[in-house]
Each structure stands twice: as C-alpha cells, then as structure tokens.
Design a protein around this motif. Structure first.
Motif, short mmCIF file in Angstrom:
data_model
loop_
_atom_site.label_atom_id
_atom_site.label_comp_id
_atom_site.label_asym_id
_atom_site.label_seq_id
_atom_site.Cartn_x
_atom_site.Cartn_y
_atom_site.Cartn_z
N SER A 38 -54.23 26.96 34.79
CA SER A 38 -53.08 27.53 35.05
C SER A 38 -52.71 25.96 34.02
CB SER A 38 -52.70 26.84 36.13
OG SER A 38 -52.91 25.56 36.60
N THR A 39 -51.58 25.79 33.03
CA THR A 39 -50.03 25.23 32.64
C THR A 39 -48.91 25.34 33.15
OG1 THR A 39 -51.88 25.57 30.20
CG2 THR A 39 -49.46 24.80 30.16
N VAL A 40 -48.79 23.95 33.35
CA VAL A 40 -47.10 23.07 33.30
C VAL A 40 -46.59 22.66 32.13
CG1 VAL A 40 -45.62 22.10 34.54
CG2 VAL A 40 -47.07 23.37 35.69
N TYR A 41 -45.18 24.36 31.99
CA TYR A 41 -44.51 22.65 30.62
C TYR A 41 -43.47 22.59 30.69
CZ TYR A 41 -47.66 26.21 27.88
OH TYR A 41 -48.78 27.64 27.61
N LEU A 42 -43.33 21.79 30.47
CA LEU A 42 -41.92 20.38 31.15
C LEU A 42 -40.44 20.76 29.75
CD1 LEU A 42 -44.00 17.41 32.04
CD2 LEU A 42 -43.02 19.50 33.75
N ALA A 43 -40.02 21.12 30.10
CA ALA A 43 -38.82 21.62 28.93
C ALA A 43 -38.03 20.71 28.39
CB ALA A 43 -38.94 22.61 28.75
N GLY A 44 -37.36 20.30 27.75
CA GLY A 44 -36.54 19.42 27.87
C GLY A 44 -34.87 19.90 27.38
N SER A 45 -34.05 19.99 28.23
CA SER A 45 -33.41 20.87 28.25
C SER A 45 -32.13 20.20 27.79
CB SER A 45 -32.23 21.78 29.23
OG SER A 45 -31.40 21.67 29.43
N VAL A 46 -30.95 21.00 27.26
CA VAL A 46 -29.12 20.05 26.59
C VAL A 46 -28.84 21.68 27.37
CG1 VAL A 46 -27.76 19.78 25.42
CG2 VAL A 46 -30.22 19.81 24.80
#
Length: 296
Positions: A38-46
C-alpha cells in the motif's frame, strides 16, 4: 467547517499566489509512504483558491488517480447536508439573549463592526456568534475578500471528483470538534487574536501571495517560516490548530498504511510543513516519507 483562512488556512482555515516562472517547479506539496502492499499520500491542501491560482498542480490529479480512498480533515459528505449548516450555527452561537457586546470590550466590538461596514456587510453580522466563531469567520472573510472561494479549493474539487468516480471518502475530525476548538480558550485570549488579525489586514494580500507560491512549488520550509512569522497566530493557537491535530492524525495514517489500499490524505498544507508537522512526526517514528516531484 474550515479552520482559519489567513496563514492558518494551511493549518485550516487557514486559510497566496504570485506569477510563476516559465519552468515547471520541481517539487509538489505531496509526500508518500509505502510498504509492501500500500501507499499513503499526504497531499497539502489550500482550502480556498482564486481563479488566477488555477490550475491545481498536476501531481494532485496523478495521486488522486492512484488512490482508492480519500481522507479529508472533515467528512465532506456530511458538510454537504443541509442540517450541517444548522448544527454549525447552533454550535457557534452565543446563548439566547447574549451578544458579542457581552463578551468583548467596546473597542473590539467597534472595530469588528467597522470592518464589516467597510466590506459592505451588515455590521451586526458577528453579534450573535461565539468568540471563536467570530475569529474563524473574520479570517475566512479576509480570504474571500482576496477573491478566494471554497468551490475552487482542493477539498471541494477532489470531493466532487470522488463522488463522480464512486471513490469512498471520510474525515479525520467531526464538525463538533472543529467548531468547539476555541471553546477551551478564555474570551480575552480570543479577543487578542482578533485584534492581531485586524492589525494584519493591510498585509493579508502579500501574505496570501507568498504562501500560495510556496505551496505551489512544494516549498514546505517557506510555508513553515511564514506561519512562524505570523503574529496573529501565537503559540497556544498554533498548538490548537496544528500541533494537537497533527498528533491526533498519526494513528489514522498508520492504520491506512496497514491496509492493502492506496489512500490520499488531503489536509491543509501547514500540517505538512516544519517541526512537529505530520511529515516530521512520521519520520520520528522511523517511516520513510518522500516528497514527490511535480512530474511524478
């Protein structure tokens, strides 16, 4: 409910763009953690963007396409329900018969009403709101004044995509938790934050430009430095908006990594920047957290 949309928008809500160089930036505000299955993505939002801030960096679409589930700060499906607005108003209002004049000093009330008049709004708009909700609303109004809109922000964009594509989504926090986050603070403390926010209004456009550029180019250090410089975000507020919530989210990220699914966490970019950030805490636990390039 989004948290403040002054620099804390990258925490919330809070809640940023300059002309870009012709060459595509090399980094994206996205990190990944992988194990065998598995892969977890941590995406920085505005949370709110302006028309001129579009398009969203292409790396977000690529990560979304690879993910089987989306996790937002709050359950976006719940946010869309009509009864949610009623609940939020109830939670964020003063007891019947009270107004902000019963909680704030006369100078604060006068400044808030003057601000609303300048924006062409009813000067009584804040009168029935709790101190914390006044602070949150004031911060959000400033982002809107700069042309930022929630419907252009990443949460609304990718929630819409997930509904259309039939991808499941969920939230890390409840509406009650977010709205009541400021109830732990003395009114005098929140009142001081409001004055600092009003004092910073003349610099809000500049701050917006600087932070959004840092976000678009994956400059987490730039975001962290700008947040550290923000005088309207003192240590106790930073802990409530960032530190505490970052720590709360770590077990949820670890649980996602333990599954066999690829999951995209979309949270305010400020949560992924600097000391004590989600990225920093995961690395302290020995996990390899890698920042993506814009062409990945």
């Amino acid at each position: 409910m989004k948290l403040p949309t002054h620099p804390a928008v990258f925490a919330l809500p809070f809640a940023f763009a300059v002309p870009l160089a012709a060459e595509e930036p090399t980094k994206a505000p996205i990190w990944k953690i992988s194990d065998e299955d598995s892969t977890v993505y941590l995406a920085g939002s505005v949370h709110l963007l302006r028309e001129k801030d579009l398009p969203i960096p292409a790396a977000f679409d690529r990560v979304y396409a690879e993910s089987e589930e989306l996790v937002f700060e709050i359950d976006m499906a719940a946010m869309m329900r009509p009864e949610t607005a009623v609940e939020m108003l109830k939670l964020g209002s003063l007891p019947e018969g009270e107004t902000i004049a019963d909680r704030f000093g006369a100078e604060t009330v006068e400044r808030l009403r003057g601000y609303l008049k300048e924006q062409g709004m009813n000067p009584a708009t804040f009168d029935r709101l709790s101190p914390g909700m006044v602070f949150l609303t004031l911060s959000s109004l400033e982002a809107v004044r700069q042309g930022a809109k929630p419907e252009l922000g990443l949460e609304m964009t990718y929630f819409g995509k997930s509904v259309a594509d039939g991808k499941p989504s969920r939230g890390l926090e409840t509406i009650v938790y977010q709205v009541q986050l400021f109830d732990r603070f003395e009114t005098a403390v929140v009142e001081e934050w409001i004055h600092k926010t009003l004092d910073e209004l003349d610099r809000s456009a500049e701050t917006l430009e600087t932070i959004l550029q840092a976000w678009r180019t994956g400059d987490d250090r730039g975001i962290a430095e700008k947040l550290a410089e923000d005088e309207s975000m003192p240590a106790e507020l930073r802990e409530a908006l960032l530190g505490e919530r970052n720590r709360n989210w770590i077990p949820e990220i670890e649980k996602a990594l333990a599954t066999d699914r690829d999951v995209m966490f979309l949270v305010g970019a400020g949560h992924l920047a600097g000391e004590g950030s989600v990225v920093d805490l995961l690395r302290e636990k020995g996990l390899e957290v890698t920042q993506l390039a814009n062409d990945e």
